[in-house]
Write an enzyme that holds these catalytic residues in place. Structure first.
Site, PDB file in Angstrom:
ATOM      1  N   GLY A  60     -19.991 -11.276  49.672  1.00 24.13           N
ATOM      2  CA  GLY A  60     -20.967 -10.492  50.450  1.00 24.13           C
ATOM      3  C   GLY A  60     -22.380 -10.998  50.188  1.00 24.13           C
ATOM      4  O   GLY A  60     -22.723 -11.310  49.057  1.00 24.13           O
TER       5      GLY A  60
ATOM      6  N   ARG B 280     -15.906 -15.395  53.095  1.00 25.48           N
ATOM      7  CA  ARG B 280     -14.769 -15.162  52.209  1.00 25.48           C
ATOM      8  C   ARG B 280     -13.708 -16.178  52.650  1.00 25.48           C
ATOM      9  O   ARG B 280     -13.256 -16.139  53.786  1.00 25.48           O
ATOM     10  CB  ARG B 280     -14.311 -13.722  52.328  1.00 25.48           C
ATOM     11  CG  ARG B 280     -15.415 -12.779  51.829  1.00 25.48           C
ATOM     12  CD  ARG B 280     -14.909 -11.400  51.527  1.00 25.48           C
ATOM     13  NE  ARG B 280     -15.893 -10.654  50.746  1.00 25.48           N
ATOM     14  CZ  ARG B 280     -16.750  -9.767  51.244  1.00 25.48           C
ATOM     15  NH1 ARG B 280     -16.751  -9.509  52.536  1.00 25.48           N
ATOM     16  NH2 ARG B 280     -17.580  -9.143  50.464  1.00 25.48           N
TER      17      ARG B 280
ATOM     18  N   ASP C 151     -17.866 -11.403  41.526  1.00 21.57           N
ATOM     19  CA  ASP C 151     -16.820 -11.823  40.580  1.00 21.57           C
ATOM     20  C   ASP C 151     -15.698 -12.636  41.227  1.00 21.57           C
ATOM     21  O   ASP C 151     -15.106 -13.502  40.576  1.00 21.57           O
ATOM     22  CB  ASP C 151     -16.281 -10.645  39.764  1.00 21.57           C
ATOM     23  CG  ASP C 151     -15.731  -9.534  40.632  1.00 21.57           C
ATOM     24  OD1 ASP C 151     -15.852  -9.613  41.870  1.00 21.57           O
ATOM     25  OD2 ASP C 151     -15.168  -8.575  40.060  1.00 21.57           O
TER      26      ASP C 151
ATOM     27  N   THR D 173     -25.081  -9.982  44.273  1.00 23.97           N
ATOM     28  CA  THR D 173     -24.323  -8.919  44.950  1.00 23.97           C
ATOM     29  C   THR D 173     -25.083  -7.611  44.807  1.00 23.97           C
ATOM     30  O   THR D 173     -25.639  -7.330  43.745  1.00 23.97           O
ATOM     31  CB  THR D 173     -22.892  -8.758  44.380  1.00 23.97           C
ATOM     32  OG1 THR D 173     -22.362  -7.493  44.827  1.00 23.97           O
ATOM     33  CG2 THR D 173     -22.840  -8.777  42.860  1.00 23.97           C
TER      34      THR D 173
ATOM     35  N   ASP E 225     -23.906  -4.784  44.521  1.00 23.30           N
ATOM     36  CA  ASP E 225     -23.143  -3.747  43.817  1.00 23.30           C
ATOM     37  C   ASP E 225     -23.504  -3.540  42.348  1.00 23.30           C
ATOM     38  O   ASP E 225     -23.111  -2.535  41.759  1.00 23.30           O
ATOM     39  CB  ASP E 225     -21.640  -4.064  43.901  1.00 23.30           C
ATOM     40  CG  ASP E 225     -21.090  -3.886  45.300  1.00 23.30           C
ATOM     41  OD1 ASP E 225     -21.736  -3.191  46.098  1.00 23.30           O
ATOM     42  OD2 ASP E 225     -20.021  -4.444  45.590  1.00 23.30           O
TER      43      ASP E 225
ATOM     44  N   ASP F 209     -22.152  -4.876  39.902  1.00 16.94           N
ATOM     45  CA  ASP F 209     -20.854  -4.617  39.253  1.00 16.94           C
ATOM     46  C   ASP F 209     -20.333  -5.801  38.443  1.00 16.94           C
ATOM     47  O   ASP F 209     -19.133  -5.926  38.244  1.00 16.94           O
ATOM     48  CB  ASP F 209     -19.815  -4.211  40.318  1.00 16.94           C
ATOM     49  CG  ASP F 209     -19.565  -5.336  41.310  1.00 16.94           C
ATOM     50  OD1 ASP F 209     -20.378  -6.281  41.389  1.00 16.94           O
ATOM     51  OD2 ASP F 209     -18.547  -5.278  42.019  1.00 16.94           O
TER      52      ASP F 209
ATOM     53  N   ARG G 266     -17.433  -0.443  46.741  1.00 19.86           N
ATOM     54  CA  ARG G 266     -16.011  -0.172  46.914  1.00 19.86           C
ATOM     55  C   ARG G 266     -15.371   0.198  45.581  1.00 19.86           C
ATOM     56  O   ARG G 266     -14.608   1.141  45.495  1.00 19.86           O
ATOM     57  CB  ARG G 266     -15.331  -1.419  47.498  1.00 19.86           C
ATOM     58  CG  ARG G 266     -14.153  -1.106  48.368  1.00 19.86           C
ATOM     59  CD  ARG G 266     -13.616  -2.360  49.000  1.00 19.86           C
ATOM     60  NE  ARG G 266     -14.358  -2.778  50.185  1.00 19.86           N
ATOM     61  CZ  ARG G 266     -14.402  -4.028  50.622  1.00 19.86           C
ATOM     62  NH1 ARG G 266     -13.774  -4.979  49.984  1.00 19.86           N
ATOM     63  NH2 ARG G 266     -15.084  -4.324  51.708  1.00 19.86           N
TER      64      ARG G 266
HETATM   65  P1  ADP Z   1     -17.486 -11.675  45.663  1.00 20.69           P
HETATM   66  O1  ADP Z   1     -17.791 -13.049  45.163  1.00 20.69           O
HETATM   67  O2  ADP Z   1     -18.665 -10.993  46.262  1.00 20.69           O
HETATM   68  O3  ADP Z   1     -16.744 -10.841  44.641  1.00 20.69           O
HETATM   69  P2  ADP Z   1     -14.989 -12.145  47.090  1.00 20.69           P
HETATM   70  O4  ADP Z   1     -14.152 -11.396  46.112  1.00 20.69           O
HETATM   71  O5  ADP Z   1     -14.721 -11.959  48.539  1.00 20.69           O
HETATM   72  O6  ADP Z   1     -16.530 -11.837  46.926  1.00 20.69           O
HETATM   73  O7  ADP Z   1     -14.854 -13.688  46.732  1.00 20.69           O
HETATM   74  C1  ADP Z   1     -15.570 -14.682  47.455  1.00 20.69           C
HETATM   75  C2  ADP Z   1     -14.722 -15.905  47.563  1.00 20.69           C
HETATM   76  O8  ADP Z   1     -14.417 -16.406  46.267  1.00 20.69           O
HETATM   77  C3  ADP Z   1     -13.345 -15.704  48.191  1.00 20.69           C
HETATM   78  O9  ADP Z   1     -13.354 -15.742  49.573  1.00 20.69           O
HETATM   79  C4  ADP Z   1     -12.566 -16.883  47.645  1.00 20.69           C
HETATM   80  O10 ADP Z   1     -12.857 -18.057  48.358  1.00 20.69           O
HETATM   81  C5  ADP Z   1     -13.119 -16.975  46.245  1.00 20.69           C
HETATM   82  N1  ADP Z   1     -12.239 -16.209  45.335  1.00 20.69           N
HETATM   83  C6  ADP Z   1     -12.108 -14.885  45.259  1.00 20.69           C
HETATM   84  N2  ADP Z   1     -11.177 -14.529  44.362  1.00 20.69           N
HETATM   85  C7  ADP Z   1     -10.714 -15.670  43.852  1.00 20.69           C
HETATM   86  C8  ADP Z   1      -9.714 -15.987  42.875  1.00 20.69           C
HETATM   87  N3  ADP Z   1      -9.033 -15.033  42.237  1.00 20.69           N
HETATM   88  N4  ADP Z   1      -9.488 -17.289  42.613  1.00 20.69           N
HETATM   89  C9  ADP Z   1     -10.176 -18.247  43.238  1.00 20.69           C
HETATM   90  N5  ADP Z   1     -11.121 -18.018  44.176  1.00 20.69           N
HETATM   91  C10 ADP Z   1     -11.380 -16.765  44.476  1.00 20.69           C
HETATM   92  O1  F6P Z   2     -19.717  -6.737  47.550  1.00 23.48           O
HETATM   93  C1  F6P Z   2     -20.740  -6.121  48.265  1.00 23.48           C
HETATM   94  C2  F6P Z   2     -20.213  -5.156  49.284  1.00 23.48           C
HETATM   95  O2  F6P Z   2     -21.338  -4.831  50.010  1.00 23.48           O
HETATM   96  C3  F6P Z   2     -19.483  -3.927  48.794  1.00 23.48           C
HETATM   97  O3  F6P Z   2     -20.311  -2.907  48.310  1.00 23.48           O
HETATM   98  C4  F6P Z   2     -18.761  -3.514  50.025  1.00 23.48           C
HETATM   99  O4  F6P Z   2     -17.644  -2.766  49.713  1.00 23.48           O
HETATM  100  C5  F6P Z   2     -18.354  -4.830  50.624  1.00 23.48           C
HETATM  101  O5  F6P Z   2     -19.317  -5.760  50.185  1.00 23.48           O
HETATM  102  C6  F6P Z   2     -18.275  -4.811  52.113  1.00 23.48           C
HETATM  103  O6  F6P Z   2     -18.092  -6.098  52.558  1.00 23.48           O
HETATM  104  P1  F6P Z   2     -17.787  -6.549  54.047  1.00 23.48           P
HETATM  105  O7  F6P Z   2     -17.921  -5.369  54.939  1.00 23.48           O
HETATM  106  O8  F6P Z   2     -18.778  -7.620  54.316  1.00 23.48           O
HETATM  107  O9  F6P Z   2     -16.406  -7.080  53.995  1.00 23.48           O
END
Ligand code: ADP
Ligand code: F6P
Length: 324
Positions: A15, A76, A107, A129, A131, A133, A175
């Site tokens: 995000g 993502r 994360d 982010t 959040d 978090d 979330r």
């Molecule tokens: P955030 O980084 O905000 O937590 P996501 O969880 O959507 O957002 O992760 C962003 C991107 O990082 C994912 O679309 C994917 O490409 C990569 N990613 C997420 N989880 C994993 C994982 N367990 N192992 C490897 N890559 C990951």
């Molecule tokens: O990780 C940031 C965040 O804004 C969360 O608070 C929220 O749950 C999520 O992204 C929503 O993401 P999207 O609607 O872009 O999938």
């Protein structure tokens, strides 16, 4: 003698968050300052998979410090979650001659950064982010701007709910984490805040609190619900039925992710971006840049991901004390 770094990449993932542009700018300019070539990789890990990247110069990150979103765009990327995707990304990085990478995200993105390191691409991550978090960091870039957006909106809702003697139920993002809800609740003077981290009893923690407030002369109230709890419309309906106070629900949604970054987000993002480059130049990898005791520092990604960030109970308790 350590490896000589010449070319690095930078990407934003997950995000978006206000301040990501300040971080990109810092990585590009601190990289150039130190004699590096810096590639801007588009749309998160997608760009790394597909070679969608371009050489940045100092001017290409001009006029972005004050802008929300991310000029590199974000995504993502499901393909990258598979080992084959990570290998393909590392091969693309090799093709472009990248010696290192900076990942700005949450994360999930950090897990991807760890996987890249395991497959031979030195990577440093930093938290971007809204959040707040990320377990290993007291602060994540975007959080302060998001909170300011939330309080601006809730202050407006307070005007109308006070005029109509209503209860305003406001759903904010988060979330899995209730930081936005709780700190916005403290800053907005909410009567009730519901977060995913703490179980609540609807009758005792919502209905009784509102009824008690009414008996003490309150004419309207603010209830903040984190996205992870959800159900703002249903909650508003129940409050109206059980307390007699007319209620309305508002879901703030993605407005919370946009907007010009606050001073705090610009400064923290700039300092973290600088640290990412310094770590790469020092031959470090698999690190998360973070804030600890107000200082910029860094931890091993595995260690950082294993930490447990707990929403402090006293912050949640403060809501009750401040709304007597
Ligand atoms: P955030 O980084 O905000 O937590 P996501 O969880 O959507 O957002 O992760 C962003 C991107 O990082 C994912 O679309 C994917 O490409 C990569 N990613 C997420 N989880 C994993 C994982 N367990 N192992 C490897 N890559 C990951
Ligand atoms: O990780 C940031 C965040 O804004 C969360 O608070 C929220 O749950 C999520 O992204 C929503 O993401 P999207 O609607 O872009 O999938």
């Amino acid at each position: 003698m350590g490896k000589k770094f010449k070319k690095i990449g930078v990407l934003t993932s997950g995000g978006d968050a206000p301040g990501m542009n300040a971080a990109i700018r810092a990585v590009v300019r601190c990289g150039i300052y130190n004699g590096l070539e810096v590639y801007g990789i588009k749309k998160g890990y997608n760009g790394l998979l597909n070679g969608d990247m371009e050489l940045m110069d100092a001017r290409s990150v001009g006029e972005i410090l004050q802008k929300g979103g991310t000029i590199l765009q974000t995504a993502r990327c499901l393909e990258f979650k598979e080992e084959a995707g990570v290998k393909k990304a590392v091969a693309t990085a090799e093709k472009f001659g990248l010696d290192g990478l900076v990942v700005i995200g949450g994360d999930g993105s950090f897990r991807g950064a760890r996987d890249l390191c395991r497959h031979g691409l030195p990577t440093i991550a930093m938290p971007g982010t809204i959040d707040n978090d990320i377990d290993c960091s007291e602060y994540t870039v975007g959080y302060d701007t998001c909170l300011n957006t939330v309080i601006g909106a809730v202050d407006k809702l307070r005007d109308t709910s006070s005029s109509h003697e209503r209860c305003s139920v406001v759903e904010v993002m988060g979330r899995g984490a209730g930081y936005i809800a709780v700190e916005a609740g403290i800053a907005c003077g909410a009567e009730v805040v519901l977060v995913p981290e703490y179980k609540f009893d609807f009758e005792k923690d919502v209905i009784s609190v509102i009824k008690d407030g009414i008996s003490r002369g309150k004419k309207h109230c603010i209830v903040i619900v984190a996205e992870g709890v959800g159900g703002a419309a249903e909650i508003a309906k129940k409050i109206q039925e059980e307390t007699g106070m007319e209620s309305r629900a508002t879901i703030l949604g993605h407005i919370q992710r946009g907007g010009s970054p606050s001073v705090k987000d610009r400064v923290v993002a700039s300092r973290m971006g600088e640290r990412c480059v310094d770590l790469i130049l020092a031959g470090k990898e698999n690190r998360i840049v973070c804030v600890e005791n107000g200082e910029i520092t860094d931890v091993d990604i595995e260690e950082g991901l294993a930490m447990d960030k707990k929403l402090p109970e006293d912050l949640v308790a403060l809501i009750g004390k401040l709304s007597v």
